[in-house]
Design a protein around this motif. Sequence first.
Motif, PDB file in Angstrom:
ATOM      1  N   ILE A   1       1.117  -1.222  -0.756  1.00  0.00           N
ATOM      2  CA  ILE A   1      -0.124  -0.300  -0.156  1.00  0.00           C
ATOM      3  C   ILE A   1       0.829   1.185   0.444  1.00  0.00           C
ATOM      4  O   ILE A   1       1.867   1.298   0.980  1.00  0.00           O
TER       5      ILE A   1
ATOM      6  N   ILE B   1      -2.682   8.313   4.243  1.00  0.00           N
ATOM      7  CA  ILE B   1      -3.138   8.092   2.512  1.00  0.00           C
ATOM      8  C   ILE B   1      -2.451   9.206   1.508  1.00  0.00           C
ATOM      9  O   ILE B   1      -2.868  10.174   2.077  1.00  0.00           O
TER      10      ILE B   1
ATOM     11  N   LEU C   1      -7.743   1.151  -1.243  1.00  0.00           N
ATOM     12  CA  LEU C   1      -6.269   1.297  -0.744  1.00  0.00           C
ATOM     13  C   LEU C   1      -4.707   0.278  -2.429  1.00  0.00           C
ATOM     14  O   LEU C   1      -4.277   1.372  -1.985  1.00  0.00           O
TER      15      LEU C   1
END
Length: 178
Positions: free
Chosen positions: A86, A93, A156
């Motif tokens: 990821i 993120i 993801l």
Amino acid sequence: MAYNNDKNERRDRRNRDEAPSEFVEKVVSLNRVSKTVKGGRVAKFSALCVVGDGKGRVGYGMGKASEVSEAIRKGLEDAKKNICNITLTGTTIPHEVVGEFGAGRVLLKPAPEGTGVIAGGAVRAVVEAAGIKDIRTKCMRTNNPANVVAATMEGLKSLRDAAQIAAVRGKTPEEIQG
């Protein structure tokens, strides 16, 4: 009196077999299902499991068996086979994304440091196993744990940072960010 030595040897052997795992293992949901056959009902269990190293690698798997412990073991083995990387930016993120799988849809939004993990049960397990510390999420359309976990993983997996996009386009990350 030789029996005491045997007990110690068995205890030592048992501890050697259980080597510490590099992965965080979580059981997201455990489901009891039954099938009606000629002789009556046959009960089985299915376990949805998530594994991750807390550093951007995470996977999920489903195990089915007639005993709970066996279903969990199978689920964890399946999850370890399906691990993927990821893209992370610090503790969160890089950008907002919507992951979709079946009827499941999960909105994942980056959050400033110190926010924590704002997520429901199935999404929380995946996000924490991946090592994301700050994120806001919202499950939309369904709350089926299998679809929610799969949708979270799809979201993801689709994350890209500026360096990855720049490499595809043949530019520098500064040109992409403007």
